[in-house]
Design an enzyme around this catalytic site. Structure first.
Site, short mmCIF file in Angstrom:
data_model
loop_
_atom_site.label_atom_id
_atom_site.label_comp_id
_atom_site.label_asym_id
_atom_site.label_seq_id
_atom_site.Cartn_x
_atom_site.Cartn_y
_atom_site.Cartn_z
N HIS A 158 0.80 -1.13 0.03
CA HIS A 158 0.09 -0.03 -0.08
C HIS A 158 0.91 1.16 -0.11
O HIS A 158 0.33 2.47 -0.23
CB HIS A 158 -0.82 -0.01 1.39
CG HIS A 158 -2.03 -1.03 1.15
ND1 HIS A 158 -3.15 -0.76 0.79
CD2 HIS A 158 -1.93 -2.38 1.26
CE1 HIS A 158 -3.96 -1.88 0.76
NE2 HIS A 158 -3.51 -2.60 0.97
N ASP A 366 3.45 9.34 -0.91
CA ASP A 366 1.98 8.59 -0.35
C ASP A 366 2.08 7.38 -1.41
O ASP A 366 2.00 7.68 -2.57
CB ASP A 366 1.02 9.50 -0.46
CG ASP A 366 0.21 9.26 0.64
OD1 ASP A 366 0.05 8.10 1.05
OD2 ASP A 366 -0.72 10.08 1.18
C1 GDG Z 1 -2.23 3.92 3.17
C2 GDG Z 1 -1.30 4.60 2.44
C3 GDG Z 1 -2.91 4.47 0.61
C4 GDG Z 1 -8.66 9.69 7.81
N1 GDG Z 1 -9.01 10.46 8.97
C5 GDG Z 1 -10.32 10.18 9.42
C6 GDG Z 1 -10.73 9.15 8.43
N2 GDG Z 1 -9.63 9.05 7.47
C7 GDG Z 1 -9.84 7.85 6.52
C8 GDG Z 1 -9.86 8.63 5.10
C9 GDG Z 1 -9.16 7.77 4.12
C10 GDG Z 1 -8.20 6.95 5.12
O1 GDG Z 1 -8.50 7.46 6.54
C11 GDG Z 1 -6.96 7.64 4.78
O2 GDG Z 1 -6.11 7.05 3.77
P1 GDG Z 1 -4.89 7.49 2.91
O3 GDG Z 1 -4.97 6.83 1.64
O4 GDG Z 1 -5.12 9.16 2.56
O5 GDG Z 1 -3.77 7.50 3.90
P2 GDG Z 1 -3.23 5.97 4.93
O6 GDG Z 1 -4.08 6.05 6.15
O7 GDG Z 1 -1.79 6.51 5.17
O8 GDG Z 1 -3.12 4.81 3.83
C12 GDG Z 1 -1.99 5.37 1.33
C13 GDG Z 1 -3.81 3.94 1.56
O9 GDG Z 1 -2.94 2.90 2.59
C14 GDG Z 1 -4.68 2.61 0.95
O10 GDG Z 1 -3.87 1.68 0.10
O11 GDG Z 1 -3.76 5.28 -0.38
O12 GDG Z 1 -0.89 5.83 0.57
O13 GDG Z 1 -0.29 5.40 3.11
O14 GDG Z 1 -10.04 6.98 3.74
O15 GDG Z 1 -10.90 9.10 4.83
N3 GDG Z 1 -11.84 8.53 8.34
C15 GDG Z 1 -12.66 8.81 9.45
N4 GDG Z 1 -12.46 9.91 10.25
C16 GDG Z 1 -11.21 10.66 10.17
O16 GDG Z 1 -10.98 11.47 11.00
N5 GDG Z 1 -13.91 8.18 9.26
#
Ligand code: GDG
Length: 457
Positions: A158, A366
């Site tokens: 990821h 990322d």
């Molecule tokens: C890893 C990789 C890759 C965030 N704050 C809240 C909340 N979130 C949710 C977001 C989103 C998820 O968490 C974050 O996803 P990201 O992709 O932005 O980042 P990582 O956590 O670092 O994820 C990344 C991912 O895996 C998938 O393969 O894209 O590159 O680092 O869905 O909405 N959700 C809620 N409240 C929050 O305050 N409910």
């Protein structure tokens, strides 16, 4: 149809609305994908036991069967806080300055992967497809093979794969990469990370990579390809249309009081470029005093990995920086940054995204970044907002109609904010339509199907 066994560090059932938190992209994406399969999701419960027993706790929640085990304190320290989050995470995000190389971490990482292997093996039936996720579990495939598992096995990373010249700074890097070759399919988020991987295979292992994705090393042949992860577009669109989202939208609009909102949503992590983002925004305020009092940055940043020192440090420096910028520019009736260290429910987030005229998403590195895709999916097609996105997020390779910026450059961020504020509606609509088509068509279902198809062979 074969069963699917998903194995990842944590198993996270979707949280009920209202129980916000930094659930992480992996959990959000996988719980949606798993609902369609007979099979199960195996991983660590998040709990600690005095001694490891291998006891499996089975649960069924919202159509997903999960099987979890507890780990010992030392396991968590060495494997999770140690090797996964203090060695591999920084290194794979190009931060060798933060990567810690400690033999006890590496030992704990091997041990916990073995514990996963010995516990999950009896649950595996001959036709099952096995899909292992992320940097916590790279050697698991090798360990299952050593125990005689012959099933088709896939691995999806990821996070980014680092350039070879950085990866070789990891002690025993070769063994780690060779263990990946026990899988039949290796998936990356983007062509860029895939390219770094094939470069390593050719330079360091003397392997050969063919244009169709076949990788040959010694007598072994595996398939490696890019499978960019998407969001659950349907589920998210429902969240956007929900009463909860409407309430959150109103709440933000009301408190904005006619000011424009720039939103950022990130786990509190140094890879997300929050300090650089604040400094870029500060530069904008400095250069555009006509905008003072007319907009604000809402940064939602729920803390994560609080047990790792670098995360405490980034939290402290962001507290300090946001306070300093607010002190410098605020007025009695206006603060430029609303910096919020708590998580919100998905419907709340959907409403906040829709209420924000601009999203400022500027990770330094990322794997993908699902927040960028969620922001796009939440917009009003008649009057969409503008996405400012780091060119170093995997998502930038798909969302080419975002305003792409270099997150290290204050000027770049400042210019992009100015451009977004002035962007004519027709241009906003045109850019949004192109991005939305991609987010909608290349969603989590498309991602999972592409990967599982390759895995099924
Ligand atoms: C890893 C990789 C890759 C965030 N704050 C809240 C909340 N979130 C949710 C977001 C989103 C998820 O968490 C974050 O996803 P990201 O992709 O932005 O980042 P990582 O956590 O670092 O994820 C990344 C991912 O895996 C998938 O393969 O894209 O590159 O680092 O869905 O909405 N959700 C809620 N409240 C929050 O305050 N409910």
């Amino acid at each position: 149809m074969s069963r699917l066994i998903v194995i990842s560090n944590r198993v996270a059932a979707p949280k009920p609305e209202g129980e916000g938190g930094a659930q992480g992209g992996l959990a959000v994406a996988l719980s949606a994908a798993l609902r369609e399969y007979r099979g199960l999701w195996f991983g660590w419960s998040g709990n600690k036991a005095d001694t490891f027993t291998g006891h499996i706790d089975f649960q069924r929640h919202d159509g997903v069967t999960s099987a979890t085990i507890d780990l010992e304190e030392q396991d968590v320290e060495e494997y999770y806080n140690g090797y996964a989050n203090r060695t591999l995470w920084p290194l794979f995000h190009y931060r060798i300055d933060l990567a810690e190389y400690d033999r006890s971490f590496a030992g704990g990482y091997e041990r916990v992967n073995q514990r996963f292997a010995e516990t999950v093996q009896p649950l595996i039936e001959p036709d099952d497809l096995i899909w292992v996720h992320d940097y916590h579990l790279i050697p698991l495939g090798r360990q299952l093979r050593d125990r005689g598992v012959r099933n088709r096995m896939g691995f999806f990373l990821h996070i980014p794969w680092p350039p070879s010249r950085l990866l070789v700074s990891l002690p025993f890097h070769e063994g780690l990469v060779l263990s990946l070759l026990a899988y039949d399919v290796i998936g990356f988020q983007t062509e860029e990370w895939l390219e770094s991987f094939t470069n390593y295979v050719e330079r360091e292992l003397g392997g050969h990579c063919e244009p169709d994705g076949t990788i040959r090393v010694g007598g072994r042949s595996v398939h490696a390809a890019a499978y960019p992860i998407g969001i659950d577009y349907k589920e998210f669109s429902e969240a956007v249309a929900s009463p909860g989202a409407a309430t959150a939208f109103e709440r933000l609009k009301k408190s904005a009081d006619g000011r424009r909102t720039i939103i950022g949503v990130d786990r509190l992590d140094y890879s997300k470029g929050l300090e650089e983002r604040f400094l870029g925004y500060r530069r904008f305020l400095e250069e555009h005093d006509e905008c003072l009092g007319k907009l604000f940055l809402l940064q939602i940043a729920p803390p994560s990995r609080g047990e790792v020192h670098t995360y405490e440090a980034i939290r402290e420096s962001l507290d300090e920086l946001s306070g300093r910028i607010n002190g410098e520019f605020a007025e009695v009736d206006w603060v430029p940054i609303r910096y919020v260290n708590q998580g919100y429910g998905r419907e709340d987030l959907a409403g906040f995204y829709r209420a924000a005229e601009i999203a400022l998403i500027t990770p330094l590195r990322d794997g993908m970044n699902l927040v960028a895709k969620e922001y796009v999916a939440a917009q009003d097609p008649e009057d969409p907002g503008v996405l400012i996105l780091s060119r170093f997020a995997g998502a930038a390779l798909q969302l080419k109609d975002a305003l792409l910026v270099n997150p290290y450059s204050k000027e770049d961020i400042s210019d992009a904010i100015a451009k977004a504020l002035d962007m004519p509606k027709e241009e906003r609509i045109r850019r949004w339509q192109a991005m939305n088509a991609c987010v909608r068509d290349e969603d989590v279902v498309w991602w999972r199907r592409s990967f599982v198809e390759a895995l099924a062979g």
